[in-house]
Design a protein around this motif. Structure first.
Motif, short mmCIF file in Angstrom:
data_model
loop_
_atom_site.label_atom_id
_atom_site.label_comp_id
_atom_site.label_asym_id
_atom_site.label_seq_id
_atom_site.Cartn_x
_atom_site.Cartn_y
_atom_site.Cartn_z
N GLN A 1 -6.97 5.95 10.87
CA GLN A 1 -6.22 6.55 9.78
C GLN A 1 -5.00 7.26 10.35
OE1 GLN A 1 -9.13 8.77 7.41
NE2 GLN A 1 -10.10 6.88 6.69
N VAL B 1 -11.23 2.68 5.29
CA VAL B 1 -11.21 1.22 5.14
C VAL B 1 -11.16 0.63 6.54
CG1 VAL B 1 -10.11 -0.76 4.03
CG2 VAL B 1 -9.87 1.52 3.02
N ARG C 1 -4.80 1.23 0.21
CA ARG C 1 -4.81 1.81 1.55
C ARG C 1 -3.59 2.71 1.74
NH1 ARG C 1 -7.60 -2.10 5.82
NH2 ARG C 1 -8.26 -3.82 4.49
N ARG C 2 -3.78 3.66 2.61
CA ARG C 2 -2.73 4.56 3.07
C ARG C 2 -3.08 4.90 4.52
NH1 ARG C 2 0.19 9.07 0.20
NH2 ARG C 2 0.47 10.78 1.68
N ARG D 1 -3.09 -0.58 -4.04
CA ARG D 1 -3.48 -1.81 -3.32
C ARG D 1 -2.45 -2.91 -3.54
NH1 ARG D 1 -6.37 -5.45 -6.65
NH2 ARG D 1 -6.75 -4.70 -8.76
N SER E 1 2.27 4.16 10.50
CA SER E 1 2.23 2.98 9.62
C SER E 1 3.53 2.19 9.61
CB SER E 1 1.87 3.37 8.17
OG SER E 1 0.62 4.00 8.11
N SER F 1 -8.78 5.00 1.39
CA SER F 1 -8.66 4.45 0.04
C SER F 1 -8.61 5.52 -1.04
CB SER F 1 -9.83 3.50 -0.25
OG SER F 1 -11.07 4.19 -0.16
N GLY G 1 0.79 -1.21 0.00
CA GLY G 1 0.00 0.00 0.00
C GLY G 1 0.82 1.26 0.00
N GLY H 1 -6.79 2.60 7.54
CA GLY H 1 -6.36 3.29 6.34
C GLY H 1 -7.48 4.01 5.61
N HIS I 1 -2.46 2.90 6.91
CA HIS I 1 -2.83 1.60 7.48
C HIS I 1 -1.64 1.03 8.24
CE1 HIS I 1 -0.82 1.00 3.67
NE2 HIS I 1 -0.53 -0.24 4.02
#
Length: 697
Positions: free
Chosen positions: A419, A395, A361-362, A336, A513, A381, A321, A379, A364
């Motif tokens: 997030q 997400v 995702r970011r 993804r 993350s 999207s 991601g 995360g 995440h």
């Protein structure tokens, strides 16, 4: 306790809070585009600092932040029927936790879990930022809210730090289980700090360490095979090393990364450092002495800002991601996709693709589980509105990656959106603790502040008969306190005959993350009755010295509760000199990085040219290459050079108790210096017991 001022601590910001704080009619999150790291230099300049100052929540008391957040949250709920931060959809398989796992109720915490470190006693050190201060403008940042959380009974103890703000710091475990913290937030201008601190997990107290040369904000810290900690990024270009004696030395030969965003780093099996993100290219670095870059290679074509990674096997790391790209025909979205980096062979890792998540995702977290699988939680999207927080594109469904198949499985959905500023870490009981989120401009305008945690119990903890009952777990009834590198130890388990895996998992050090501590190390073992005879990790690069969770997993895939064990520092030579009886050391002339460079002796000087590592495969390595007998010519007087490691008998050596080092393929020959002077040649000669054939390591 309230924080009287909140900081955003990122290189991406939204201007929306500047409007949102004026009243409940402010715009939705992301009315101004975030700063795009894909075009951002690794050396932030004055324009970047101006943007940080303009977008930071300077001088805003927490009571105003919390009121604004609550007002915005209530407004959004009235308008949409949806409370910010709450997941709206749950996975259809939630009724059967044996299929999709199970989430716990949400538990309030006194500190936002922005920085999370799992301690050797199973408790968790958590901190966020500054506390209450009477001055609205906050000219100084001399306080950090911190707590130790006990997942066993969900209680906490405040361990606030006086003297500095550890927001934006890097951190990692030391070999003794304490937490080294480097850098932080110095002032309202988001300058970094030169300070280091150590948190003692046994006394739950802080001690100030030596200062770094460079003030850092968003660095990463990684422990190496010799117990040293490498500090990279956060502003200064020159990397630094926190030595085992607490002194800090610069690495002037590595100045390739200075971005104020946490780099992805890991100790490699060959005891070198791998830096592989979030940007391209990546580097392999010898960190001894003043450092040397031994390999450079691109990971893939994507800049994976706020992606995540997890080392799931020896020398193998999943990167998943992150970024902001056009994918599947849609612009401004995190990828993804996922790739696997394998650093077991050569100076640059090989890169292969693996299965992609169901959605990009970011922000995440990719968390290694007790069985070596990887769980991704949280995360967003889309980056179209904001790259930090977007509750409309949250997400919440967890996804599980299986290394055996490379495929992902959708699991249950969390109750809360996780997030920006959220974390996730594996606990010794096999659950994952997730928490945090908020304290940023976009967070405020979205009504997003999560001072809480929730636990996820993966499907492996439940029976597979649809009953929803907990599975019977294998038990480690006895285990040693210490595990050695490449040495055997025994475990006792009543279920020994049914055990399918034995593995070590590094304790988590999680923020933004990134988890610099976690790794899964599968261990070889045999079974006799209720006893498992297990072989320790193959090198200190695979498992740097420190505390680990030791799990056994049965053939049904159910893990035990972990035993906490301490992995010892590998036997010398481990990134250390090989010295003969005349006081000279094996040396690489001029620290040459090229193959076919002949070895010599030289005055011992603790430089990278003499930082050799003895591996359990009987090789002797420096700069990722092996001491080699050219063309396997095992004859008296043959000179020795360094060569790419290839697994042949020309690179295997015996280290005997009489001080001799002998090629495994001809043990009548001994490694020897031709003289007791500098630049003397290193050869293999007939063993005679002479002083120049005796070595200490």
């Amino acid at each position: 306790m309230r924080i009287q001022r909140a900081l955003t601590a990122v290189c991406l910001f939204s201007a929306s809070f500047l409007v949102a704080v004026s009243g409940p009619a402010g715009p939705a999150a992301g009315s101004a585009p975030p700063h795009d790291h894909s075009t951002h230099s690794h050396a932030p300049g004055a324009a970047d600092d101006d943007e940080h100052r303009a977008q930071d929540l300077v001088g805003v008391p927490l009571h105003e932040i919390e009121k604004t957040t609550a007002d915005n949250a209530a407004r959004i709920e009235r308008q949409t029927g949806r409370r910010p931060g709450r997941a709206q959809l749950k996975a259809s398989a939630d009724a059967d936790p044996g299929v999709s796992g199970q989430w716990s109720p949400v538990l309030a915490t006194p500190v936002v879990p922005v920085f999370t470190a799992v301690l050797p006693n199973g408790r968790v050190l958590i901190w966020d930022s500054v506390g209450d201060n009477a001055a609205e403008t906050y000219p100084t940042h001399n306080f950090t809210r911190a707590m130790v959380w006990n997942p066993a009974d969900n209680t906490s103890r405040r361990v606030d730090l006086q003297g500095t703000n550890l927001f934006c710091a890097g951190f990692a475990h030391l070999a003794n289980g304490n937490i080294l913290v480097a850098g932080g937030n110095a002032n309202a201008q988001l300058a970094g700090t030169v300070r280091t601190y150590v948190f003692n997990w046994q006394t739950e107290t802080w001690t100030r360490g030596n200062d770094m040369a460079g003030a850092r904000w968003y660095p990463s810290v990684t422990e190496m095979a010799n117990g040293e900690e490498v500090i990279i990024g956060g502003g200064p270009a020159t990397a630094e090393v926190y030595q085992t004696n607490g002194a800090i030395r610069p690495l002037p030969n590595f100045t390739k990364y200075n971005a104020r965003i946490y780099p992805f780093m890991i100790s490699r099996p060959d005891t070198q450092l791998g830096l592989f993100g979030p940007y391209n290219p990546g580097y392999t670095i010898t960190t001894m002495g003043n450092a040397a870059i031994t390999g450079t290679a691109n990971r893939d074509t994507i800049s994976r800002e706020y992606g995540s990674f997890s080392t799931f096997d020896i020398g193998r790391t999943l990167v998943v991601g992150g970024g902001s790209i056009t994918e599947d025909g849609v612009a401004k979205r995190p990828t993804r996709t996922a790739v696997i980096l394998d650093s077991n062979k050569g100076l640059t890792p090989t890169v292969t693709t693996t299965g992609s998540m169901s959605v990009g995702r970011r922000q995440h977290n990719a968390t290694i589980l007790a069985d070596g699988t990887v769980l991704v939680t949280g995360g967003l999207s889309s980056t179209a509105k904001n790259a930090l927080v977007d509750l409309d594109n949250a997400v919440t469904t967890a996804e599980l990656w299986n290394p055996a198949t490379g495929q992902w499985t959708a699991l249950s959905a969390a109750d809360r959106v996780r997030q920006y500023h959220s974390t996730a870490a594996l606990l010794p009981d096999g659950r994952i603790m997730t928490g945090g989120g908020g304290i940023c401009a976009a967070c405020m305008s979205a009504g997003y502040l999560e001072k809480n945690v929730e636990y996820f119990s993966p499907p492996y903890l439940f029976k597979k008969d649809g009953s929803g009952e907990l599975a019977d777990r294998p038990v480690i009834s006895a285990a040693p306190a210490t595990v050695g590198i490449g040495t055997a130890f025994t475990l006792t388990s009543p279920q020994a005959a049914t055990i399918g895996k034995v593995g070590l998992v590094g304790l988590g050090d999680v923020t933004h993350s990134i988890d610099q501590g976690q790794r899964y190390v599968p261990l070889k073992y045999s079974v006799n009755g209720t006893t498992l005879t297990v072989t320790g990790p193959p090198t200190g690069g695979v498992a740097p010295p420190g505390w680990y969770m030791l799990f056994v997993t049965d053939n049904a895939g159910v893990p035990s509760i972990a035993r906490l064990v301490q992995v010892a520092k590998a036997p010398a030579p481990l990134m250390s000199p090989l010295r003969n009886s005349t006081g000279k050391c094996v040396d690489i002339p001029s620290s040459a990085l090229t193959a076919r460079t002949y070895l010599q002796t030289y005055t011992c000087n603790n430089t990278k040219a003499q930082a050799l590592t003895r591996f359990t495969d009987d090789t002797l390595r420096v700069f990722g290459m092996c001491a080699d007998v050219p063309s396997s010519n095992f004859t008296n007087g043959q000179r020795i050079w360094q060569y790419g490691c290839n697994g042949t008998g020309a690179q295997r050596w015996q280290f005997r108790t009489d001080g001799t080092v002998r090629p495994v393929s001809n043990t009548a020959l001994c490694l020897a210096a031709t003289a007791n002077t500098n630049a003397a040649q290193i050869k293999i000669v007939t063993c005679t017991g002479a002083a120049l054939q005796k070595w200490t390591w």
